[in-house]
Design an enzyme around this catalytic site. Structure first.
Site, PDB file in Angstrom:
ATOM      1  N   HIS A  46       0.859  -1.181   0.000  1.00 48.51           N
ATOM      2  CA  HIS A  46       0.000   0.000   0.000  1.00 48.51           C
ATOM      3  C   HIS A  46       0.897   1.233   0.000  1.00 48.51           C
ATOM      4  O   HIS A  46       2.005   1.219   0.551  1.00 48.51           O
ATOM      5  CB  HIS A  46      -0.882   0.028   1.243  1.00 48.51           C
ATOM      6  CG  HIS A  46      -1.978  -0.987   1.235  1.00 48.51           C
ATOM      7  ND1 HIS A  46      -3.164  -0.778   1.895  1.00 48.51           N
ATOM      8  CD2 HIS A  46      -2.076  -2.206   0.662  1.00 48.51           C
ATOM      9  CE1 HIS A  46      -3.950  -1.829   1.723  1.00 48.51           C
ATOM     10  NE2 HIS A  46      -3.313  -2.713   0.981  1.00 48.51           N
ATOM     11  N   GLU A  48       0.840   3.922   1.720  1.00 45.72           N
ATOM     12  CA  GLU A  48       1.235   4.379   3.047  1.00 45.72           C
ATOM     13  C   GLU A  48       2.404   3.574   3.597  1.00 45.72           C
ATOM     14  O   GLU A  48       3.368   4.148   4.116  1.00 45.72           O
ATOM     15  CB  GLU A  48       0.057   4.264   4.038  1.00 45.72           C
ATOM     16  CG  GLU A  48      -1.161   5.064   3.655  1.00 45.72           C
ATOM     17  CD  GLU A  48      -2.202   4.253   2.888  1.00 45.72           C
ATOM     18  OE1 GLU A  48      -3.402   4.482   3.119  1.00 45.72           O
ATOM     19  OE2 GLU A  48      -1.816   3.416   2.058  1.00 45.72           O
ATOM     20  N   CYS A  76      -6.640   2.187   5.389  1.00 44.43           N
ATOM     21  CA  CYS A  76      -7.312   0.959   5.812  1.00 44.43           C
ATOM     22  C   CYS A  76      -6.830   0.604   7.223  1.00 44.43           C
ATOM     23  O   CYS A  76      -5.904   1.237   7.745  1.00 44.43           O
ATOM     24  CB  CYS A  76      -6.993  -0.163   4.829  1.00 44.43           C
ATOM     25  SG  CYS A  76      -5.271  -0.744   4.926  1.00 44.43           S
ATOM     26  N   CYS A  79      -2.953   0.065   7.396  1.00 41.59           N
ATOM     27  CA  CYS A  79      -2.165   1.290   7.275  1.00 41.59           C
ATOM     28  C   CYS A  79      -2.385   2.214   8.468  1.00 41.59           C
ATOM     29  O   CYS A  79      -1.458   2.890   8.916  1.00 41.59           O
ATOM     30  CB  CYS A  79      -2.474   1.979   5.959  1.00 41.59           C
ATOM     31  SG  CYS A  79      -1.928   0.991   4.538  1.00 41.59           S
TER      32      CYS A  79
END
Length: 143
Positions: A46, A48, A76, A79
């Site tokens: 991801h 992040e 999410c 993260c």
């Protein structure tokens, strides 16, 4: 947030869900990344997490206190947990995520008083632009 949006556009160009993230310390850009799950075949890639890893490597420390994470989409749960564990001072995000948002929309991991750290959260920064990138990307996939 403009740099995060540029990263999100790069993700879309690569066939990735258009999410971009940057880490800033004071006025200095420390790291920038975009989603790479498809490219890297990695469920953890991801934007992040990639930006946090790059920031930690750049700064030579895992505690990212003093730093702010800017991301185009609300993090999410995974993260959001990383925001807490990295000890970030603040999280700034664009579009809210009604399906998986863990910084205030469906849960609030980042500010949960039961955890050992909390970050300041600012939401809705350039949200329309971020949401338009996402909706355009998914509309193109459905077409």
């Amino acid at each position: 947030m403009e740099v995060a949006l540029t990263e999100a556009r790069a993700a879309a160009d690569a066939g990735e869900v258009p999410v971009g993230a940057v880490v800033v310390l004071g006025d200095a850009l420390v790291a920038a990344a975009h989603n790479r799950r498809e490219t890297d075949r990695d469920p953890l890639a991801h934007a992040e997490l990639l930006a946090l890893r790059a920031a930690a490597a750049h700064l030579g420390r895992w505690r990212l206190s003093g730093c702010t994470l800017y991301v185009t989409l609300e993090p999410c749960p995974m993260c959001a947990g990383a925001v807490v564990n990295a000890r970030l001072d603040a999280l700034v995000f664009g579009a809210a995520d009604p399906r998986a948002g863990a910084a205030g929309t469906i849960m609030d991991i980042v500010r949960d008083r039961r955890l050992n750290h909390r970050a300041e959260v600012v939401s809705g920064v350039l949200a329309a632009e971020a949401a338009a990138l996402l909706s355009g990307f998914f509309a193109g996939r459905r077409a």
